[in-house]
Enzyme design. Structure first.
Site, PDB file in Angstrom:
ATOM      1  N   SER A 109       1.971  -0.643   6.804  1.00  0.00           N
ATOM      2  CA  SER A 109       3.345  -0.869   7.269  1.00  0.00           C
ATOM      3  C   SER A 109       3.884  -2.103   6.557  1.00  0.00           C
ATOM      4  CB  SER A 109       3.367  -1.087   8.783  1.00  0.00           C
ATOM      5  OG  SER A 109       2.937   0.062   9.465  1.00  0.00           O
ATOM      6  N   LYS A 184       9.200   3.444  10.337  1.00  0.00           N
ATOM      7  CA  LYS A 184       8.155   2.666  11.009  1.00  0.00           C
ATOM      8  C   LYS A 184       8.726   1.368  11.574  1.00  0.00           C
ATOM      9  CE  LYS A 184       4.238   1.241  12.554  1.00  0.00           C
ATOM     10  NZ  LYS A 184       3.022   1.001  11.768  1.00  0.00           N
ATOM     11  N   LYS A 252       4.673  -9.615  12.070  1.00  0.00           N
ATOM     12  CA  LYS A 252       5.046  -9.246  10.698  1.00  0.00           C
ATOM     13  C   LYS A 252       6.061  -8.104  10.706  1.00  0.00           C
ATOM     14  CE  LYS A 252       2.675  -6.227   8.795  1.00  0.00           C
ATOM     15  NZ  LYS A 252       2.681  -4.750   8.652  1.00  0.00           N
TER      16      LYS A 252
END
Length: 314
Positions: A109, A184, A252
């Site tokens: 990701s 995502k 993140k």
């Protein structure tokens, strides 16, 4: 400009797969592929990460270059954008070492713009490229029940579909390269907001002495029900935050969400607030805990002692 190398990759158990990144998510995914009959060679910076794959009949490589040298398909599952760039573009990386026509599947990701640039480089060098980030956490990886959002060409998606079917349950081609990462990011926004809301609900219920387990059961049967509630309620009830998906990784991802939203000129007010709460949890030392440990932040804000799972134990 370099020309595209010939030779589409057809996916079947006779094909050789390199799997780079054998952590909480990558290890069970690689094991599933080996169990399905694929010849899988794995590489991870931690030697312990390769052991489950070896026990499942796969091979261990001493470097990424060795892992990909004879692979038809290269799978990557590493934490962040710089890690993917290093795996692909460094000396001895995938671009320098993989054979012509190899199909690269990045399950990581990372930032959509980085993915789009890496895909362009891959195609220019004659490779095929899919960004295929996953959702479902450690449980989804272990149970081969991941949701996989795939960006890239329709042809490459169909080639990779048998591989996706081994490790996932909900598999959707969402558009060209970069689209998988964009979807995502939206997924991580929704998940973080749901976890934060669940954490606040748990602390609220406990403040009134309610049977919290019973309360969550009935809430789960109504409109408040969600997969987040189903999968994370036990963590919160037991205050057990062994990582399935670490707060530092969700931090993140929320950075990706807020950055991409700013670039697109759209407002994500709730997302921005949750990003701050996730960042705060990381800053106080909870980064190594499961993201359900956002509950600890609600406890702190409520003047309570953050319970259980000392982050130093993770």
């Amino acid at each position: 400009m370099p020309t595209r190398k010939e030779g589409p990759v057809m996916s079947s158990p006779t094909q050789k797969i390199a799997f780079i990144g054998l952590g909480i998510m990558g290890s069970p995914m690689a094991v599933h592929l080996a169990n399905a009959g694929y010849a899988v060679t794995g590489f991870d910076l931690s030697p312990r990460g390769v052991q489950p794959l070896v026990e499942a009949g796969g091979q261990a490589a001493s470097s990424a270059a060795e892992a990909v040298a004879d692979a038809d398909v290269v799978c990557v599952m590493v934490p962040d954008s710089p890690d993917v760039k290093a795996v692909l573009t460094s000396d001895g990386g995938v671009f320098a070492s993989a054979k012509p026509g190899a199909l690269i599947i990045d399950f990581s990701s990372i930032r959509p713009d980085i993915t789009a640039e890496l895909a362009r480089q891959a195609v220019d060098l004659g490779f095929r490229y899919l960004d295929a980030p996953v959702s479902g956490g450690e449980a989804g990886a272990k149970n081969a029940a991941l949701s996989i959002m795939v960006g890239g060409s329709g042809e490459d998606f169909e080639t990779a579909k048998p591989i996706f079917d081994v490790v996932g349950k909900t598999i959707v081609h969402v558009g060209p390269n970069g689209s998988g990462q964009t979807v995502k990011a939206a997924n991580q926004l929704i998940v973080a907001a749901n976890i934060q809301a669940l954490a606040e609900a748990v602390v609220f219920l406990e403040a009134y002495g309610v049977d919290t387990k019973a309360a969550l059961e009935v809430l789960g049967g109504g409109l408040a029900g969600s997969k987040v509630l189903d999968q994370k309620k036990e963590n919160m009830l037991s205050r057990s935050f062994e990582p399935g998906f670490r707060i530092e990784l969700h931090h993140k991802d929320m950075g990706i969400v807020t950055s991409a939203a700013r670039e697109a000129g759209v407002a994500v007010p709730l997302g921005s607030l949750v990003a701050q709460l996730v960042g705060s949890a990381r800053a106080v030392g909870d980064g190594g805990l499961d993201h359900s440990a956002l509950l600890r932040g609600v406890e702190r804000l409520s003047g309570l002692t953050a319970s259980a799972s000392d982050p130093g134990e993770s």
